[in-house]
Design an enzyme around this catalytic site. Sequence first.
Site, mmCIF file in Angstrom:
data_model
loop_
_atom_site.group_PDB
_atom_site.id
_atom_site.type_symbol
_atom_site.label_atom_id
_atom_site.label_comp_id
_atom_site.label_asym_id
_atom_site.label_seq_id
_atom_site.Cartn_x
_atom_site.Cartn_y
_atom_site.Cartn_z
ATOM 1 N N TYR A 1 0.860 -1.194 0.000
ATOM 2 C CA TYR A 1 0.000 0.000 0.000
ATOM 3 C C TYR A 1 0.893 1.239 0.000
ATOM 4 O O TYR A 1 0.599 2.225 -0.657
ATOM 5 C CB TYR A 1 -0.902 0.001 1.232
ATOM 6 C CG TYR A 1 -1.934 -1.094 1.188
ATOM 7 C CD1 TYR A 1 -3.104 -0.920 0.449
ATOM 8 C CD2 TYR A 1 -1.728 -2.301 1.849
ATOM 9 C CE1 TYR A 1 -4.055 -1.919 0.404
ATOM 10 C CE2 TYR A 1 -2.682 -3.292 1.813
ATOM 11 C CZ TYR A 1 -3.849 -3.107 1.090
ATOM 12 O OH TYR A 1 -4.786 -4.097 1.041
ATOM 13 N N ASN B 1 -14.120 0.826 -3.402
ATOM 14 C CA ASN B 1 -14.242 0.770 -4.859
ATOM 15 C C ASN B 1 -13.728 -0.549 -5.443
ATOM 16 O O ASN B 1 -13.154 -0.573 -6.506
ATOM 17 C CB ASN B 1 -13.447 1.918 -5.473
ATOM 18 C CG ASN B 1 -14.175 3.227 -5.312
ATOM 19 O OD1 ASN B 1 -15.070 3.531 -6.078
ATOM 20 N ND2 ASN B 1 -13.783 3.991 -4.328
ATOM 21 N N CYS C 1 -6.665 -5.555 -7.040
ATOM 22 C CA CYS C 1 -6.406 -5.061 -5.686
ATOM 23 C C CYS C 1 -5.850 -6.179 -4.816
ATOM 24 O O CYS C 1 -5.243 -5.924 -3.788
ATOM 25 C CB CYS C 1 -7.689 -4.484 -5.100
ATOM 26 S SG CYS C 1 -9.148 -5.426 -5.506
ATOM 27 N N HIS C 2 -6.020 -7.411 -5.253
ATOM 28 C CA HIS C 2 -5.500 -8.530 -4.449
ATOM 29 C C HIS C 2 -3.971 -8.594 -4.552
ATOM 30 O O HIS C 2 -3.329 -9.320 -3.808
ATOM 31 C CB HIS C 2 -6.137 -9.826 -4.919
ATOM 32 C CG HIS C 2 -5.940 -10.111 -6.351
ATOM 33 N ND1 HIS C 2 -6.910 -9.858 -7.306
ATOM 34 C CD2 HIS C 2 -4.865 -10.606 -7.004
ATOM 35 C CE1 HIS C 2 -6.415 -10.216 -8.489
ATOM 36 N NE2 HIS C 2 -5.180 -10.658 -8.340
ATOM 37 N N GLU D 1 -1.267 -16.615 -9.239
ATOM 38 C CA GLU D 1 -0.612 -15.698 -10.164
ATOM 39 C C GLU D 1 0.900 -15.810 -10.079
ATOM 40 O O GLU D 1 1.612 -15.530 -11.031
ATOM 41 C CB GLU D 1 -1.048 -14.268 -9.863
ATOM 42 C CG GLU D 1 -2.527 -14.119 -10.165
ATOM 43 C CD GLU D 1 -2.971 -12.695 -9.982
ATOM 44 O OE1 GLU D 1 -2.165 -11.875 -9.553
ATOM 45 O OE2 GLU D 1 -4.134 -12.420 -10.277
#
Length: 90
Positions: A30, A53, A60-61, A87
Amino acid sequence: MEARARRKVFFKDKVFEVVRKIPKGETKTYKEVASLAGFGGAARAVGAVLRTNYDLAIPCHRVIKSDGTLGGYNRGPNAKRALLEKENGL
DNA sequence: CATTTGACGCCAA
DNA sequence: TTTGGCGCCAAAT
């Protein structure tokens, strides 16, 4: 400049943009996202925006805490970890 | 319009 | 090393 409503979406827009640019298999903190967005110490605000959002078009993961922990996820930390491992080729 | 919360970060004990 | 507390910024209520 007409930074009235512009600035309002400035932060969110930047965060979404940066997060969306995160390559698959890579995770960012972050703090990093906030820094790249131009708000350095707004790590919390980044999470706050992503939280409200949550968009499927935004990985966002892939955004985790600077500690290396996953942090949280609107869909549940479980899904977040699963996506990251997948991923990453795990 | 003002206040509270919150997917964080870092320092001190 | 682990736990607790304080600080920072923006969004949501």
